[in-house]
Design an enzyme around this catalytic site. Structure first.
Site, PDB file in Angstrom:
ATOM      1  N   HIS A  20      -1.672   6.962   0.516  1.00 24.42           N
ATOM      2  CA  HIS A  20      -2.114   8.350   0.956  1.00 24.42           C
ATOM      3  C   HIS A  20      -1.502   8.788   2.256  1.00 24.42           C
ATOM      4  CE1 HIS A  20      -5.883   9.224  -1.666  1.00 24.42           C
ATOM      5  NE2 HIS A  20      -5.040   8.588  -2.574  1.00 24.42           N
ATOM      6  N   ASP A 117      -7.479  13.922   4.717  1.00 23.77           N
ATOM      7  CA  ASP A 117      -7.342  13.494   3.463  1.00 23.77           C
ATOM      8  C   ASP A 117      -8.667  13.936   2.707  1.00 23.77           C
ATOM      9  OD1 ASP A 117      -7.730  11.617   1.255  1.00 23.77           O
ATOM     10  OD2 ASP A 117      -5.678  11.095   1.609  1.00 23.77           O
ATOM     11  N   HIS A 344       3.848   2.922 -12.773  1.00 27.55           N
ATOM     12  CA  HIS A 344       2.356   2.818 -12.835  1.00 27.55           C
ATOM     13  C   HIS A 344       1.826   4.294 -12.670  1.00 27.55           C
ATOM     14  CE1 HIS A 344       3.408   3.246  -8.748  1.00 27.55           C
ATOM     15  NE2 HIS A 344       1.936   3.058  -8.352  1.00 27.55           N
ATOM     16  N   ASN A 348       3.167   9.480  -5.569  1.00 26.49           N
ATOM     17  CA  ASN A 348       4.653   9.579  -4.885  1.00 26.49           C
ATOM     18  C   ASN A 348       5.804   9.120  -5.921  1.00 26.49           C
ATOM     19  OD1 ASN A 348       3.213  10.361  -2.529  1.00 26.49           O
ATOM     20  ND2 ASN A 348       3.233   8.210  -1.515  1.00 26.49           N
ATOM     21  N   SER A 349       5.515   8.167  -6.729  1.00 26.08           N
ATOM     22  CA  SER A 349       6.317   7.649  -7.848  1.00 26.08           C
ATOM     23  C   SER A 349       6.945   8.747  -8.761  1.00 26.08           C
ATOM     24  CB  SER A 349       5.907   6.575  -8.324  1.00 26.08           C
ATOM     25  OG  SER A 349       5.986   5.487  -7.387  1.00 26.08           O
ATOM     26  N   GLY A 367      -7.287   4.973 -10.968  1.00 32.69           N
ATOM     27  CA  GLY A 367      -7.378   6.185 -10.272  1.00 32.69           C
ATOM     28  C   GLY A 367      -6.700   7.410 -10.963  1.00 32.69           C
ATOM     29  N   ASP A 368      -6.058   8.114 -10.364  1.00 31.81           N
ATOM     30  CA  ASP A 368      -5.594   9.305 -11.105  1.00 31.81           C
ATOM     31  C   ASP A 368      -4.063   9.073 -11.888  1.00 31.81           C
ATOM     32  OD1 ASP A 368      -3.860   8.633  -8.734  1.00 31.81           O
ATOM     33  OD2 ASP A 368      -3.115  10.742  -8.914  1.00 31.81           O
TER      34      ASP A 368
END
Length: 447
Positions: A20, A117, A344, A348-349, A367-368
């Site tokens: 994050h 955030d 995964h 960012n990836s 998570g998302d």
């Protein structure tokens, strides 16, 4: 803008977990360069700040301040990262207020705006008390924002259906499955944690933000999703995700020079991020699939995990495989030799893969990531979710062959390259994000 920003002081609160911090810091760097006479106080835990500061490319008008991570002294931390998150979030308003006091004491200037955030919701209460604008930053996959406005419907669906049941009520999103939802969003009653309550509150918290800044490209998001979110928020701005300058990255692992020896679009890059380690069974299946495929590969894997790989695997594949503990991922994905990313689906990836035109094989964990995988497969059609949502030898082999070898995978490969072109166009001064950034600057600095 110098005259209008000299007395402006922006307090920035990071969520110091996972990945994050980096996109939030990237945003602050862009703002600090746009307003060099403004003060920015980047407030996070000591460990997080030590990891991300100082770096030579960070403007001098950004200063760091440390606040508590909430972990009781001498507490034996569990391995599960959510426990650390809960400790941090429990520090609440008092911890946020302490950060403000530290920032104001050093700069001798009162805070005039808070950027945080979105997961640090306590900062909204502090902003209200100070009577300053609160701007929320959304670093997760953009489409996951929708979930928090439909929590009751999602939970009801979860209670009445099994994990494979589908949901078609999220505007603009593809057919979602219950299993795609963040686990913490589904916790009710005694299972609820500080973090899960924080997530559930986002649907009422975010509409109170002066703006929500999304770390993605509007051009790639489904228009109906964008329309729905804009109807629920005061303002929503997209800011082009950027990486730190490539000059600051050294190829200490030798990945880039190794890739130089491989043919175009032939290499499988494998990485499940920095937080999750697949189970021993999945690691074994991944290794067996990579070995049997005969494909060249780079596998980002921590050294302490190597003993879990099949005996002799490293030696048998050393001529065409490279296993390293750290990879300059942005540069690796941008290399012409990389043909597929086994991921995964961290935000960012996903962004880096789309920006480089690399198809994805998706194995979401938490998570998302489940939402991201479904959008990759169902909206952009730039990848596939691995069979059964877990790594098996046959499932990974099937996906690798589809994307790298079979004619059937040509559509996915072509779509990935189209996404790269869309991203390149979106990042230009004519793209929507450039206009949004100008409006964000005006919102922050105009009296």
């Amino acid at each position: 803008m110098s005259n209008s920003t000299e007395n402006k002081h922006i307090a920035v609160f990071a969520f110091p977990f996972g990945t994050h911090v980096i996109p939030l810091l990237n945003l602050v760097i862009k703002l600090a360069k746009a307003a060099p006479h403004c003060s920015f106080s980047f407030i996070s835990t000591e460990k997080s700040n030590a990891l991300n500061f100082p770096k030579p490319h960070i403007p001098i008008n950004i200063k760091t301040h440390n606040i508590s991570d909430g972990v009781p002294e001498g507490h034996p931390l569990a391995n599960h990262p959510i426990e650390k998150v809960n400790f941090f979030l429990k520090t609440g308003v008092d911890n946020i207020h302490k950060g403000i006091q530290l920032a104001e004491a050093e700069t001798k200037t009162r805070v005039t705006c808070i950027i945080a955030d979105a997961f640090v919701t306590s900062s909204l209460l502090v902003a209200k008390k100070l009577d300053v604008p609160w701007i929320a930053f959304w670093p997760p996959v953009s489409c996951s924002l929708s979930l928090y406005f439909y929590v009751d419907m999602i939970r009801q669906h979860h209670a009445n259906c099994d994990a494979n049941a589908t949901m078609d009520f999220l505007p603009g999103l593809p057919m979602m499955h219950v299993v795609d939802m963040p686990h913490d969003l589904l916790f009710v009653g005694e299972k609820e944690t500080t973090f899960s309550r924080e997530l559930v509150s986002l649907g009422t918290v975010l509409p109170q933000a002066k703006a929500v800044v999304v770390n993605f490209f509007e051009e790639l998001d489904p228009p109906l999703f964008v329309q729905d979110m804009r109807s629920k928020l005061q303002s929503m701005f997209y800011v082009v995700p950027v990486s730190f300058p490539t000059l600051s990255v050294t190829d200490s692992s030798g990945c880039l020079s190794w890739l130089d020896t491989k043919s175009s679009r032939s290499v499988a890059y494998v990485s499940c991020g920095t937080v999750v380690i697949p189970s021993p069974q999945e690691l074994e299946a991944m290794a067996e699939a990579l070995e049997e495929s005969g494909l060249p590969f780079i596998w980002s894997l921590k050294e302490n995990v190597l003993p879990l790989l099949p005996k002799g695997f490293v030696e048998r594949t050393s001529a065409r495989g490279k296993i390293v503990s750290w990879v300059p991922q942005t540069q690796v994905l941008a290399h012409d030799s990389v043909g597929v990313f086994v991921t995964h689906c961290g935000s960012n990836s996903v962004t880096e893969s789309l920006s480089s035109g690399v198809p994805m094989i998706c194995r979401p964990f938490f998570g998302d990531q489940g939402v991201a995988a479904r959008v990759i497969e169902g909206v952009w059609e730039t990848g596939v979710i691995i069979e059964g949502r877990v790594f098996t030898k046959s499932g990974l082999l099937k996906s690798l062959n589809l994307i790298l070898v079979q004619e059937e995978g040509k559509k996915i490969r072509d779509n990935a390259l189209k996404m790269k072109k869309t991203v390149e166009d979106a990042a230009t001064p004519e793209g929507k994000a450039a206009h949004d950034f100008i409006n964000l600057v005006k919102l922050i600095f105009t009296p």
